[in-house]
Motif scaffolding. Structure first.
Motif, PDB file in Angstrom:
ATOM      1  N   ARG A 150       0.837  -1.197   0.000  1.00 39.33           N
ATOM      2  CA  ARG A 150       0.000   0.000   0.000  1.00 39.33           C
ATOM      3  C   ARG A 150       0.874   1.249   0.000  1.00 39.33           C
ATOM      4  NH1 ARG A 150      -5.362   1.489   0.705  1.00 39.33           N
ATOM      5  NH2 ARG A 150      -5.532   3.592   1.476  1.00 39.33           N
ATOM      6  N   LYS A 151       0.550   2.168  -0.925  1.00 40.09           N
ATOM      7  CA  LYS A 151       1.271   3.445  -0.920  1.00 40.09           C
ATOM      8  C   LYS A 151       1.087   4.089   0.453  1.00 40.09           C
ATOM      9  CE  LYS A 151      -1.069   5.202  -4.205  1.00 40.09           C
ATOM     10  NZ  LYS A 151      -1.670   6.241  -4.990  1.00 40.09           N
ATOM     11  N   PRO A 152       2.114   4.683   0.993  1.00 41.43           N
ATOM     12  CA  PRO A 152       3.396   5.061   0.391  1.00 41.43           C
ATOM     13  C   PRO A 152       4.481   3.984   0.439  1.00 41.43           C
ATOM     14  CG  PRO A 152       3.288   5.983   2.574  1.00 41.43           C
ATOM     15  CD  PRO A 152       1.967   5.269   2.328  1.00 41.43           C
ATOM     16  N   ASN A 153       4.162   2.791   0.895  1.00 44.10           N
ATOM     17  CA  ASN A 153       5.137   1.705   0.848  1.00 44.10           C
ATOM     18  C   ASN A 153       5.412   1.334  -0.604  1.00 44.10           C
ATOM     19  OD1 ASN A 153       5.194   1.569   3.694  1.00 44.10           O
ATOM     20  ND2 ASN A 153       3.329   0.354   3.673  1.00 44.10           N
ATOM     21  N   ILE A 171       3.072  11.634  -2.606  1.00 44.92           N
ATOM     22  CA  ILE A 171       4.327  12.368  -2.443  1.00 44.92           C
ATOM     23  C   ILE A 171       5.273  11.581  -1.545  1.00 44.92           C
ATOM     24  CG2 ILE A 171       5.388  14.535  -1.696  1.00 44.92           C
ATOM     25  CD1 ILE A 171       3.565  14.632  -4.275  1.00 44.92           C
ATOM     26  N   GLU A 172       4.721  10.942  -0.506  1.00 48.70           N
ATOM     27  CA  GLU A 172       5.568  10.114   0.349  1.00 48.70           C
ATOM     28  C   GLU A 172       6.110   8.912  -0.433  1.00 48.70           C
ATOM     29  OE1 GLU A 172       5.807   8.131   4.776  1.00 48.70           O
ATOM     30  OE2 GLU A 172       3.879   8.909   4.104  1.00 48.70           O
ATOM     31  N   LEU A 173       5.322   8.365  -1.358  1.00 44.27           N
ATOM     32  CA  LEU A 173       5.821   7.295  -2.222  1.00 44.27           C
ATOM     33  C   LEU A 173       7.001   7.813  -3.042  1.00 44.27           C
ATOM     34  CD1 LEU A 173       5.692   4.473  -3.527  1.00 44.27           C
ATOM     35  CD2 LEU A 173       4.027   5.428  -5.148  1.00 44.27           C
ATOM     36  N   ALA A 174       6.869   9.013  -3.588  1.00 43.04           N
ATOM     37  CA  ALA A 174       7.981   9.608  -4.343  1.00 43.04           C
ATOM     38  C   ALA A 174       9.227   9.696  -3.461  1.00 43.04           C
ATOM     39  CB  ALA A 174       7.591  10.995  -4.865  1.00 43.04           C
ATOM     40  N   LYS A 175       9.053  10.150  -2.248  1.00 46.30           N
ATOM     41  CA  LYS A 175      10.170  10.236  -1.286  1.00 46.30           C
ATOM     42  C   LYS A 175      10.789   8.865  -1.074  1.00 46.30           C
ATOM     43  CE  LYS A 175      10.921  11.107   3.652  1.00 46.30           C
ATOM     44  NZ  LYS A 175      11.147   9.718   4.035  1.00 46.30           N
ATOM     45  N   ASN A 176       9.952   7.862  -0.848  1.00 42.54           N
ATOM     46  CA  ASN A 176      10.450   6.513  -0.590  1.00 42.54           C
ATOM     47  C   ASN A 176      11.157   5.909  -1.800  1.00 42.54           C
ATOM     48  OD1 ASN A 176       9.416   6.741   1.965  1.00 42.54           O
ATOM     49  ND2 ASN A 176       7.589   5.544   1.550  1.00 42.54           N
TER      50      ASN A 176
END
Length: 170
Positions: free
Chosen positions: A53-56, A83-88
């Motif tokens: 599941r995003k942001p994972n 955006i947290e997915l992009a960071k990850n």
């Protein structure tokens, strides 16, 4: 395409109401020359904290390799979890922000920590197109003399947020 569809296939979110709209959107993109190599859908709920599941990054693990150009990749989404997915992923995000569905209850970091990963914040698809198709409009320079040491980084297409540090307390 990566998407979370909470409870897809359950009684509260039957698939027969999802697929017609989903397929319509995919066809619209296809008619504009945008075709997806793969569409991956996570049907879990945020409370499940599934690795997919995003942001994972569980849904895109197979794409993460030396061939993945994270510096020039963008996650486009309307939630802060995008955006947290992009960071990850070590990428940047394009945040489609209409202030109605920010997803602040699902991010695992503070909203302020995501600001450096937002390359563009808009809800205008023309603006997104221009951003992705036009050359980078950023520059940096430094000037050092006996009296001063000045450096500046300017991104004309950034978020509009800035940081100024003069070293002088007033």
């Amino acid at each position: 395409m990566i998407t979370n569809q909470d409870g897809l296939g359950t009684e509260s979110f039957p698939e027969d109401t999802f697929w017609p709209v989903h397929n319509f959107i995919v066809d619209v993109f296809k008619n504009e020359g945008v075709e997806f190599n793969e569409i991956v859908i996570d049907k879990t709920y945020a409370k499940d904290n599934a690795p997919t599941r995003k942001p994972n990054t569980g849904l895109v693990t197979k794409y993460i390799s030396d061939a993945f150009d994270s510096k020039n990749s963008f996650v486009i989404g309307d939630r802060l979890t995008d955006i947290e997915l992009a960071k990850n992923l070590g990428a940047k995000g394009i945040f489609i922000n209409d202030n109605t569905n920010l997803g602040t209850d699902e991010i695992t970091v503070k909203r302020e920590e995501l600001a450096p990963y937002i390359a563009l914040e808009t809800n205008d698809w023309n603006r997104i197109y221009e951003f992705l198709k036009l050359e980078d409009r950023s520059a940096s320079t430094q000037r050092k003399t006996n009296e001063t040491d000045i450096s500046i980084q300017l991104n004309l297409d950034g978020t509009g947020e800035g940081e100024i540090s003069t070293g002088i307390s007033f």
